[in-house]
Design a protein around this motif. Structure first.
Motif, mmCIF file in Angstrom:
data_model
loop_
_atom_site.group_PDB
_atom_site.id
_atom_site.type_symbol
_atom_site.label_atom_id
_atom_site.label_comp_id
_atom_site.label_asym_id
_atom_site.label_seq_id
_atom_site.Cartn_x
_atom_site.Cartn_y
_atom_site.Cartn_z
ATOM 1 N N ARG A 108 0.655 2.499 -11.747
ATOM 2 C CA ARG A 108 2.116 2.611 -11.877
ATOM 3 C C ARG A 108 2.741 1.244 -11.680
ATOM 4 O O ARG A 108 2.266 0.430 -10.884
ATOM 5 C CB ARG A 108 2.678 3.605 -10.858
ATOM 6 C CG ARG A 108 2.142 5.018 -11.041
ATOM 7 C CD ARG A 108 2.611 5.911 -9.903
ATOM 8 N NE ARG A 108 4.057 5.962 -9.823
ATOM 9 C CZ ARG A 108 4.737 6.148 -8.695
ATOM 10 N NH1 ARG A 108 4.095 6.259 -7.536
ATOM 11 N NH2 ARG A 108 6.052 6.207 -8.711
ATOM 12 N N ALA A 161 0.670 4.366 -1.228
ATOM 13 C CA ALA A 161 0.151 5.701 -0.909
ATOM 14 C C ALA A 161 0.195 5.936 0.598
ATOM 15 O O ALA A 161 0.659 6.990 1.070
ATOM 16 C CB ALA A 161 -1.269 5.853 -1.444
ATOM 17 N N TYR A 187 0.410 -0.798 -9.287
ATOM 18 C CA TYR A 187 -0.305 -0.226 -8.144
ATOM 19 C C TYR A 187 -0.790 1.155 -8.561
ATOM 20 O O TYR A 187 0.023 2.014 -8.933
ATOM 21 C CB TYR A 187 0.623 -0.116 -6.933
ATOM 22 C CG TYR A 187 0.046 0.652 -5.761
ATOM 23 C CD1 TYR A 187 -0.874 0.069 -4.900
ATOM 24 C CD2 TYR A 187 0.422 1.972 -5.530
ATOM 25 C CE1 TYR A 187 -1.401 0.785 -3.834
ATOM 26 C CE2 TYR A 187 -0.092 2.687 -4.456
ATOM 27 C CZ TYR A 187 -1.010 2.091 -3.617
ATOM 28 O OH TYR A 187 -1.534 2.800 -2.557
ATOM 29 N N GLN A 188 -2.100 1.356 -8.545
ATOM 30 C CA GLN A 188 -2.715 2.619 -8.952
ATOM 31 C C GLN A 188 -2.170 3.087 -10.302
ATOM 32 O O GLN A 188 -1.893 4.267 -10.515
ATOM 33 C CB GLN A 188 -2.500 3.682 -7.861
ATOM 34 C CG GLN A 188 -3.179 3.322 -6.552
ATOM 35 C CD GLN A 188 -3.075 4.394 -5.478
ATOM 36 O OE1 GLN A 188 -2.383 5.405 -5.655
ATOM 37 N NE2 GLN A 188 -3.761 4.185 -4.366
ATOM 38 N N ASP A 237 -7.097 -1.806 -6.762
ATOM 39 C CA ASP A 237 -6.205 -0.738 -7.220
ATOM 40 C C ASP A 237 -4.836 -1.248 -7.662
ATOM 41 O O ASP A 237 -3.934 -0.460 -7.896
ATOM 42 C CB ASP A 237 -6.035 0.327 -6.130
ATOM 43 C CG ASP A 237 -5.345 -0.200 -4.877
ATOM 44 O OD1 ASP A 237 -5.212 -1.441 -4.739
ATOM 45 O OD2 ASP A 237 -4.940 0.628 -4.029
ATOM 46 N N ARG A 238 -4.674 -2.576 -7.780
ATOM 47 C CA ARG A 238 -3.372 -3.112 -8.171
ATOM 48 C C ARG A 238 -3.518 -4.416 -8.937
ATOM 49 O O ARG A 238 -4.577 -5.027 -8.948
ATOM 50 C CB ARG A 238 -2.482 -3.292 -6.941
ATOM 51 C CG ARG A 238 -2.909 -4.356 -5.968
ATOM 52 C CD ARG A 238 -2.349 -4.108 -4.574
ATOM 53 N NE ARG A 238 -3.084 -3.053 -3.888
ATOM 54 C CZ ARG A 238 -2.837 -2.635 -2.655
ATOM 55 N NH1 ARG A 238 -1.842 -3.169 -1.968
ATOM 56 N NH2 ARG A 238 -3.545 -1.678 -2.095
ATOM 57 N N ASP A 267 0.843 -1.205 0.000
ATOM 58 C CA ASP A 267 0.000 0.000 0.000
ATOM 59 C C ASP A 267 0.877 1.254 0.000
ATOM 60 O O ASP A 267 1.048 1.907 1.036
ATOM 61 C CB ASP A 267 -0.918 -0.006 1.226
ATOM 62 C CG ASP A 267 -1.822 -1.226 1.260
ATOM 63 O OD1 ASP A 267 -2.798 -1.229 0.509
ATOM 64 O OD2 ASP A 267 -1.526 -2.166 2.016
#
Length: 389
Positions: free
Chosen positions: A166, A138, A163-164, A285-286, A136
């Motif tokens: 990237r 962020a 992840y998000q 998100d990944r 995680d």
């Protein structure tokens, strides 16, 4: 009976041709033209300030901590549920690894656990993309920024994951990759340090070669250049033979990852609804690189017996990864209960790009049978008391 190995590298004619080119080039050692080309490709892929190709990911982690200035007695928070390379690297520089527990659903380091461990001697955090799933970042970056700490991404297992939006390897200012034989792309052994800071890359490159400039570059200078050793370094160079293989593998990332994803999707479909195990969880998100496929067995299942049944049928399997805080080398009483529970109950089943659909079906069917044969029925407390009465 055909065996289905737990891991298998995807190496073929393209890689052999690249090696043959290096054999005829006259330069097979490290930091030669193929190594330099690989570093340029890695820097471009990750949008980095620099990339350093090295002998393995453990070397990359060591060099990263040296470049970041970690000193004896400094504390570095490390993810607990992983191969212990990050904690080993902290010990290499005289630092103190502080183990952070992980999330039960993903096995990645728990940001809340990290936040609770920050103290006056903390200098940084090493997050791990557990068996190919990014952590995680962020939340982790918010914590490290708030406290003025460095953040390293151990992306050893995660080439190709995201992840998000990237890519893993570009999720922290410093990232370390592995090209070991069981990874998504491989040269048998190998690694890389990826960093946003060109100065850190230059420092790591110098330290990776005994503390001197590239011998290949020196050999091209007219006259008699004599290297000067300005600092203690290490022999962490990646051979041009391995670099040539990795250039081919890097171009195949998408293809190889698609095949792993297909195998993972097959397992998810075939094992859905099996009450004696929990399938891997991937947050929305990944994406996962599927270096390994870990299922979590119910407490009623005898994991060792299941493994024995699988191996008797020619199917490779393993325990998953390690709860580092339980390893005798660290001699710590620091608790990480989620990590310990995963260490006790997870099972790795075959995962690689060479798996066929039929093999995935055979693994799933054999695993289901083994689970049923090696599970003890749970007895409720009420039922036990009633029987005694």
């Amino acid at each position: 009976m055909d065996t289905i190995p737990l891991v298998q590298a995807s190496l073929g004619d393209q890689e052999l041709a690249a090696v043959a080119e290096v054999f005829s080039s006259g330069w097979q050692a490290g930091q030669g033209p193929r190594g330099k080309a690989l570093e340029q490709e890695l820097a471009a892929r990750y949008g980095a300030g620099g990339a350093v190709a090295v002998s393995n990911c453990g070397a990359a982690l060591h060099l990263a901590l040296l470049a970041l200035g970690v000193e004896p007695g400094d504390e570095v928070i490390v993810a607990d549920y992983t191969f212990p390379a990050p904690a080993h690297a902290v010990r290499y520089v005289g630092g103190v690894p502080v183990f952070a527990d992980v999330r039960a659903d993903t096995g990645t380091v728990d940001p809340q656990a990290v936040a609770g461990l920050v103290g006056p001697r903390t200098v940084g955090v090493i997050a791990v993309d557990t068996v190919g799933l990014p952590a995680d970042y962020a939340e982790l970056k918010a914590i490290t920024d708030r406290h003025g700490l460095f953040l390293i991404e151990d992306a050893a297992c995660a080439v190709g994951a995201t992840y998000q939006g990237r890519e893993a390897g570009a999720l922290a200012p410093v990232a370390c990759l592995s090209f070991h034989g069981r990874k998504g792309i491989t040269s048998g052994e190998g690694g890389a340090l990826i960093t946003t800071d060109p100065a850190h890359a230059a420092h790591a490159r110098l330290r990776s070669s005994f503390g001197i400039e590239s011998i290949f570059d020196q050999a091209r200078v007219v006259g008699l250049p004599i290297s000067v050793f300005t600092d203690i370094g290490y022999n962490y160079k990646l051979s041009d033979i391995a670099a040539a293989i990795l250039q081919v593998q890097l171009a195949r990332v998408g293809e190889l990852l698609d095949r792993r994803r297909a195998a993972a999707a097959g397992y998810a479909e075939l094992l859905a609804g099996e009450e004696l195990l929990t399938l891997p969880h991937v947050p929305p998100d990944r994406t996962h690189a599927w270096q390994s496929y870990l299922v979590t067995l119910a407490p009623s299942v005898d994991r060792a017996a299941v493994a024995a049944d699988l191996r008797a049928q020619g199917i490779g399997c393993g325990h998953g990864t390690w709860a580092c805080h339980l390893q005798p080398v660290y001699d710590t009483t620091q608790p990480c209960p989620v990590s310990a529970d995963l260490f006790a109950h997870q099972l790795a089943i075959p995962m690689h790009a060479e798996l066929t659909g039929n093999q995935v079906e055979r693994v799933a069917e054999t695993l289901r049978t083994a689970l049923q044969a090696n599970s003890q029925p749970t007895t409720s407390t009420a039922g036990t008391q009633g029987g005694a009465a």
